[in-house]
Enzyme design. Structure first.
Site, PDB file in Angstrom:
ATOM      1  CG  MET A 139      -0.331   0.477   2.508  1.00  0.00           C
ATOM      2  SD  MET A 139      -1.541   0.666   3.854  1.00  0.00           S
ATOM      3  CE  MET A 139      -2.447   2.099   3.312  1.00  0.00           C
ATOM      4  CG  ASP A 141       0.321   8.095  -2.180  1.00  0.00           C
ATOM      5  OD1 ASP A 141       1.355   7.508  -1.858  1.00  0.00           O
ATOM      6  OD2 ASP A 141       0.217   8.775  -3.211  1.00  0.00           O
ATOM      7  CD  GLN A 157      -2.593   5.555  -5.225  1.00  0.00           C
ATOM      8  OE1 GLN A 157      -1.761   5.497  -6.117  1.00  0.00           O
ATOM      9  NE2 GLN A 157      -3.895   5.714  -5.464  1.00  0.00           N
ATOM     10  CD1 TRP A 165       3.279   2.372  -5.956  1.00  0.00           C
ATOM     11  CD2 TRP A 165       3.964   2.004  -8.058  1.00  0.00           C
ATOM     12  NE1 TRP A 165       2.617   3.262  -6.779  1.00  0.00           N
ATOM     13  CE2 TRP A 165       3.018   3.061  -8.073  1.00  0.00           C
ATOM     14  CE3 TRP A 165       4.518   1.593  -9.267  1.00  0.00           C
ATOM     15  CZ2 TRP A 165       2.640   3.726  -9.232  1.00  0.00           C
ATOM     16  CZ3 TRP A 165       4.132   2.252 -10.437  1.00  0.00           C
ATOM     17  CH2 TRP A 165       3.204   3.301 -10.411  1.00  0.00           C
ATOM     18  NE  ARG A 264       3.140  12.164  -9.135  1.00  0.00           N
ATOM     19  CZ  ARG A 264       4.261  12.445  -9.789  1.00  0.00           C
ATOM     20  NH1 ARG A 264       4.223  12.770 -11.068  1.00  0.00           N
ATOM     21  NH2 ARG A 264       5.429  12.419  -9.155  1.00  0.00           N
ATOM     22  CG  ASP A 265      -0.804  13.107  -6.507  1.00  0.00           C
ATOM     23  OD1 ASP A 265      -1.259  12.126  -7.115  1.00  0.00           O
ATOM     24  OD2 ASP A 265       0.387  13.210  -6.172  1.00  0.00           O
ATOM     25  CD  GLU A 320       5.135  12.113  -5.799  1.00  0.00           C
ATOM     26  OE1 GLU A 320       5.088  11.379  -6.779  1.00  0.00           O
ATOM     27  OE2 GLU A 320       5.497  11.719  -4.675  1.00  0.00           O
ATOM     28  CG  ASP A 353       8.658  12.350  -7.032  1.00  0.00           C
ATOM     29  OD1 ASP A 353       8.655  11.326  -6.328  1.00  0.00           O
ATOM     30  OD2 ASP A 353       8.633  12.318  -8.274  1.00  0.00           O
TER      31      ASP A 353
HETATM   32  N1  DQQ Z   1       1.828   7.993  -5.360  1.00  0.00           N
HETATM   33  C1  DQQ Z   1       0.749   7.982  -6.279  1.00  0.00           C
HETATM   34  C2  DQQ Z   1       0.833   9.270  -7.014  1.00  0.00           C
HETATM   35  C3  DQQ Z   1       1.510  10.129  -6.047  1.00  0.00           C
HETATM   36  C4  DQQ Z   1       2.514   9.247  -5.434  1.00  0.00           C
HETATM   37  C5  DQQ Z   1       0.897   6.801  -7.167  1.00  0.00           C
HETATM   38  C6  DQQ Z   1       3.017   9.688  -4.101  1.00  0.00           C
HETATM   39  O1  DQQ Z   1      -0.449   9.730  -7.357  1.00  0.00           O
HETATM   40  O2  DQQ Z   1       2.068  11.268  -6.644  1.00  0.00           O
HETATM   41  O3  DQQ Z   1       0.825   5.617  -6.418  1.00  0.00           O
HETATM   42  O4  DQQ Z   1       3.476   8.633  -3.314  1.00  0.00           O
END
Ligand code: DQQ
Length: 651
Positions: A139, A141, A157, A165, A264-265, A320, A353
């Site tokens: 797992m 985020d 996630q 991942w 993203r995000d 992020e 990041d």
């Molecule tokens: N993890 C996600 C992204 C994010 C990143 C992808 C941060 O959306 O930017 O699993 O850990």
């Protein structure tokens, strides 16, 4: 004099036992576990500068090869006997990806990988008992937390297939109290061209009429990051089991000038001052400048990008999981995301990041100019304060409308691949300092407290250590406060104090100053060959300037060479008249520690090999050279949380 609950014996100075964990001959290392209990404590208090010296010496050289001798005068007495350490670095892995758990592999400074013969007892111990984590696999985020019809919802996630991942889907769990969790079927999986490479992170917005909007990043078939809309199929379902992806997805693609992999995000939305439009923020970068893009929308289907950025900080790289929310300067409650006005500051958070840490800054949001200005440009996002100085990343907050509080979740990474989410924390503005937020574990975690023991006014002379008796040393809630002897403090000056003291480069708890370190040691074995000190280190220069640092020293957290061992920490504001106070939540391989009521927080991820199960110990210590410290506090055993599949057959 110690006091105690009726359920367990307290740590009782009068009847305490002595502690002589460091053998002066290697052979003593195999003394029976109960040996230390047999010796009487002189004057009720163990003051063992000898022991602290050994802790110092043992900690001096913390290279992954623990057999390296130390350079100390008592080297032959204190160096770690070679024979007591596991030597096999070539044994086959104990568990593997195929079992849903990945092996630890830590890169040494020389670039080579170190491995260790982990036993299943050690590895099973590492799984946490009251932090949320999935049944199996990877797992990362936390996503879209929200409260709906009696349930807290956490999405996350998740890789359904393995402990690394990939194949990122949205796991889903619900809780009545943020502590006990029930797993539900996945909320979303990668099944459309626009998210086939992953249903990435996103946020929920609850509209005034109760509708729930979920925005998330999809990684498309050709690896472009786009924003997508989803919503619950049936709002009257308290479990929100079914999610519908909007047929017009994606609703946003990277704008000109933004890289396809740098977009993203999306955040939770907030209302414009007129209340007729919503705004969301998305993290990105331009060259090495981290930026936050803002979009306006009425219906969450079509959007206008606002000119410029809400904020940008050169050199911080990709932002992020940005988060943006108000905090009250006058009230103790949290604020809903759209609140603004007098007495309100805004927190802007970015997960960097580049270094995988969550940075925040306090500032003022001008919704008319769509600009956020940091209170202190020197503490801007990405160059100043962090939510947590340990392992803590990709956090997300949400407003709990039932209890009027803002709750924060973070992802606690590890060098292995079974990850957890932190204990949810409330976030408020620190009205005393005016310059930071305060994070504190949600009150519900205290439901897990069981037997407790108190310790009162334990005098810790320079170089002393005192064991605390606990029943469940791997699951604890420890609250402790420390006072430095006032006269000694006033009279102590360190002429040569290093103004640039910082926990990460300090050498850890072995580094003795006149005014520190002092604190607790958790997950130690009785010989102190393993242990993680959580402590304060105070510096006071000739000009009288006092700084307090809060650190967590992992250097001796494990004898295994294949896990990261670092010293975490940062400064913590201590206001005149305040004691030095800490709280540590120990949950097997996770230790979350809060200083001064939550001004500075450190999450450690540690993997002892000996200090596990019944062999683990807790100590108070003072390794300062110039002052005595008095410690008081309380320790609770913590029950395990119930985290299991939702019992659909019972409904
Ligand atoms: N993890 C996600 C992204 C994010 C990143 C992808 C941060 O959306 O930017 O699993 O850990």
């Amino acid at each position: 004099m110690a006091t105690h609950s009726s359920r367990t014996p307290s740590y009782d100075l009068e009847n305490s036992t002595s502690y002589t964990p460091i053998p002066d001959k290697p052979a003593a290392a195999s003394a029976p576990a109960g040996h230390w209990r047999s010796k009487k404590l002189f004057a009720g208090i163990l003051v063992s500068s000898f022991l602290l010296l050994s802790l110092v010496l043992l900690s001096v050289n913390q290279q992954p090869d623990l057999q390296t001798n130390v350079n100390g005068t008592n080297q032959e007495n204190f160096s770690t006997p070679k024979s007591i350490f596991p030597t096999a670095r070539t044994s086959p892995p104990s568990r593997g990806v195929s079992q849903g758990v990945s092996e630890k592999t830590f890169q040494l400074t020389g670039g080579e990988n170190a491995t260790y013969s982990w036993t299943n007892v050690m590895l099973s111990w590492q799984r946490t008992a009251y932090h949320f984590q999935p049944e199996h696999n990877w797992m990362n985020d936390p996503n879209g937390p929200l409260y709906h019809k009696g349930w807290y919802h956490l999405f996350y996630q998740y890789n359904p297939d393995s402990a690394v991942w990939g194949n990122i889907s949205w796991g889903h769990a619900v809780s009545k109290d943020l502590i006990h969790w029930l797993y539900l079927p996945f909320a979303m999986v990668p099944d459309h061209w626009y998210d086939i490479n992953g249903v990435w992170s996103g946020s929920a917005t609850i509209l005034p009429d109760g509708q729930i909007v979920m925005l998330y990043t999809g990684d498309t078939y050709d690896v472009v990051q786009v924003q997508c809309l989803a919503y619950p199929a049936n709002l009257s379902d308290p479990l929100l089991l079914d999610w519908v992806k909007y047929s017009g997805n994606p609703v946003l693609v990277p704008p000109p000038g933004i890289g396809a992999k740098d977009f993203r995000d999306p955040t939770t939305a907030w209302l414009t001052p007129d209340g007729d439009k919503w705004r969301i923020m998305i993290g990105s970068k331009v060259n090495t400048t981290g930026i936050s893009l803002v979009y306006e929308t009425v219906d969450f289907r079509s959007y206008d990008m606002l000119d410029g950025y809400l904020h940008a900080v050169p050199g911080t790289g990709m932002w992020e999981c940005v988060d943006f929310f108000p905090v009250s300067m006058t009230e103790v409650n949290g604020l809903d995301t759209s609140v603004n006005g007098p007495g309100v500051k805004h927190v802007l958070k970015a997960s960097l990041d580049d270094d995988k840490n969550d940075y925040y800054a306090l500032g003022v949001y001008d919704p008319f100019e769509n600009k956020w200005i940091p209170d202190d440009p020197e503490l801007d996002v990405g160059i100043g304060l962090r939510y947590d100085y340990g392992k803590y990343y990709a956090s997300k907050s949400f407003y709990d409308q039932i209890k009027q509080r803002r709750i924060l979740w973070g992802w606690i990474r590890e060098t292995d691949s079974e990850d957890d989410d932190s204990i949810p924390r409330t976030i408020v503005f620190d009205q005393k300092t005016g310059s930071n937020i305060i994070q504190w574990p949600v009150g519900e975690v205290e439901e897990l407290r069981s037997e407790s023991a108190e310790f009162d006014n334990v005098k810790l002379g320079p170089g002393s250590i005192v064991p605390l008796r606990v029943d469940t040393p791997s699951q604890l809630d420890i609250v402790a406060s420390f006072e430095i002897d006032k006269d000694a403090f006033e009279g102590t000056v360190e002429a040569n104090v290093d103004a640039s003291y910082s926990c990460p480069t300090s050498g850890g708890a072995a580094n003795r100053g006149k005014l520190g370190p002092f604190g607790i040691i958790v997950l130690a074995d009785e010989m102190l060959s393993e242990g993680t000190p959580i402590y304060f280190y105070v510096t006071k220069g000739a000009n009288g300037k006092v700084e307090t640092h809060f650190c967590a020293d992992e250097l001796r957290s494990s004898e295994a060479p294949d896990v990261a061992k670092v010293v975490y920490g940062s400064q913590v504001p201590v206001i005149d008249g305040e004691k030095y106070s800490l709280r540590s939540l120990v949950d097997h391989s996770i230790v979350e520690s809060f200083a001064q009521g939550g001004r500075t927080v450190i999450t450690s991820r540690i993997y002892p090999t000996k200090a596990i199960n019944g062999a683990a110990r807790v100590f108070l210590f003072n390794n300062a050279t110039g002052v005595s410290v008095t410690a008081s506090g309380k320790i609770w055993n913590m029950d395990s949380a119930d985290i299991s599949r939702f019992p659909f057959n019972q409904f």
